[in-house]
Design a protein around this motif. Structure first.
Motif, PDB file in Angstrom:
ATOM      1  N   VAL A 156       0.851  -1.187   0.000  1.00  0.00           N
ATOM      2  CA  VAL A 156       0.000   0.000   0.000  1.00  0.00           C
ATOM      3  C   VAL A 156       0.890   1.241   0.000  1.00  0.00           C
ATOM      4  O   VAL A 156       1.780   1.381   0.829  1.00  0.00           O
ATOM      5  CB  VAL A 156      -0.927   0.006   1.240  1.00  0.00           C
ATOM      6  CG1 VAL A 156      -1.729   1.289   1.306  1.00  0.00           C
ATOM      7  CG2 VAL A 156      -1.846  -1.194   1.194  1.00  0.00           C
ATOM      8  N   VAL A 157       0.654   2.122  -0.948  1.00  0.00           N
ATOM      9  CA  VAL A 157       1.449   3.335  -1.059  1.00  0.00           C
ATOM     10  C   VAL A 157       0.751   4.500  -0.370  1.00  0.00           C
ATOM     11  O   VAL A 157       1.358   5.249   0.381  1.00  0.00           O
ATOM     12  CB  VAL A 157       1.704   3.679  -2.550  1.00  0.00           C
ATOM     13  CG1 VAL A 157       2.456   4.986  -2.675  1.00  0.00           C
ATOM     14  CG2 VAL A 157       2.445   2.555  -3.224  1.00  0.00           C
ATOM     15  N   GLU A 158      -0.554   4.671  -0.634  1.00  0.00           N
ATOM     16  CA  GLU A 158      -1.310   5.793  -0.103  1.00  0.00           C
ATOM     17  C   GLU A 158      -2.774   5.403   0.045  1.00  0.00           C
ATOM     18  O   GLU A 158      -3.268   4.586  -0.711  1.00  0.00           O
ATOM     19  CB  GLU A 158      -1.199   6.963  -1.089  1.00  0.00           C
ATOM     20  CG  GLU A 158      -1.261   8.306  -0.476  1.00  0.00           C
ATOM     21  CD  GLU A 158      -0.920   9.394  -1.477  1.00  0.00           C
ATOM     22  OE1 GLU A 158      -1.120  10.558  -1.120  1.00  0.00           O
ATOM     23  OE2 GLU A 158      -0.483   9.096  -2.595  1.00  0.00           O
ATOM     24  N   CYS A 159      -3.470   6.028   1.007  1.00  0.00           N
ATOM     25  CA  CYS A 159      -4.896   5.738   1.217  1.00  0.00           C
ATOM     26  C   CYS A 159      -5.702   7.034   1.105  1.00  0.00           C
ATOM     27  O   CYS A 159      -5.220   8.109   1.445  1.00  0.00           O
ATOM     28  CB  CYS A 159      -5.113   5.127   2.596  1.00  0.00           C
ATOM     29  SG  CYS A 159      -4.294   3.540   2.796  1.00  0.00           S
ATOM     30  N   PHE A 160      -6.946   6.895   0.634  1.00  0.00           N
ATOM     31  CA  PHE A 160      -7.834   8.042   0.443  1.00  0.00           C
ATOM     32  C   PHE A 160      -9.232   7.707   0.941  1.00  0.00           C
ATOM     33  O   PHE A 160      -9.641   6.557   0.931  1.00  0.00           O
ATOM     34  CB  PHE A 160      -7.935   8.410  -1.046  1.00  0.00           C
ATOM     35  CG  PHE A 160      -6.643   8.827  -1.653  1.00  0.00           C
ATOM     36  CD1 PHE A 160      -6.234  10.140  -1.581  1.00  0.00           C
ATOM     37  CD2 PHE A 160      -5.833   7.916  -2.298  1.00  0.00           C
ATOM     38  CE1 PHE A 160      -5.045  10.548  -2.152  1.00  0.00           C
ATOM     39  CE2 PHE A 160      -4.641   8.296  -2.869  1.00  0.00           C
ATOM     40  CZ  PHE A 160      -4.245   9.621  -2.803  1.00  0.00           C
ATOM     41  N   LYS A 164      -5.554   8.213   6.756  1.00  0.00           N
ATOM     42  CA  LYS A 164      -4.704   7.190   7.332  1.00  0.00           C
ATOM     43  C   LYS A 164      -5.131   5.819   6.820  1.00  0.00           C
ATOM     44  O   LYS A 164      -6.320   5.532   6.714  1.00  0.00           O
ATOM     45  CB  LYS A 164      -4.864   7.207   8.850  1.00  0.00           C
ATOM     46  CG  LYS A 164      -3.672   7.649   9.589  1.00  0.00           C
ATOM     47  CD  LYS A 164      -3.890   7.518  11.068  1.00  0.00           C
ATOM     48  CE  LYS A 164      -2.599   7.877  11.754  1.00  0.00           C
ATOM     49  NZ  LYS A 164      -2.725   7.831  13.198  1.00  0.00           N
ATOM     50  N   CYS A 165      -4.196   4.985   6.514  1.00  0.00           N
ATOM     51  CA  CYS A 165      -4.528   3.624   6.049  1.00  0.00           C
ATOM     52  C   CYS A 165      -4.975   2.781   7.227  1.00  0.00           C
ATOM     53  O   CYS A 165      -4.437   2.877   8.316  1.00  0.00           O
ATOM     54  CB  CYS A 165      -3.319   2.997   5.377  1.00  0.00           C
ATOM     55  SG  CYS A 165      -2.852   3.845   3.857  1.00  0.00           S
TER      56      CYS A 165
END
Length: 95
Positions: A28-32, A93-94
């Protein structure tokens, strides 16, 4: 013999078909979060009736009075959509 050969062949070929899917492991690189933005409107007023002040007779008999009454202006409001509602991706935040 044919009844045994087909299942055996299927079992023998299974690792070749599932290996590419199982071998790839991403991270996982980034969460939205998906956030809705309400539509934007532009409001304008149009004059329908001007303001006015009038003298009126009110009451009956000996209780009659002359009163000055003010009637405010009447406006009609119209709205025009500037930008429709839409979704945006907000960094989060993931989990």
């Amino acid at each position: 013999m044919k009844k045994i050969a087909l299942p055996a062949l299927a079992l023998a070929m299974a690792p070749f078909f599932s290996a590419p899917a199982a071998a790839w492991e991403g991270h996982v690189v980034e969460c939205f979060d998906k956030v809705y933005v309400a539509p934007e409107y532009k409001y304008t007023k149009h004059l329908v009736k001007h303001a006015k002040t009038m003298l009126e007779h009110r009451g009956k008999g000996k209780h009659m009075q002359v009163v000055r009454v003010h009637y405010p202006a009447i406006y009609e409001e119209s709205r025009t959509m500037v930008r429709p509602g839409h979704y945006v991706m907000k960094p989060a935040k993931c989990k």
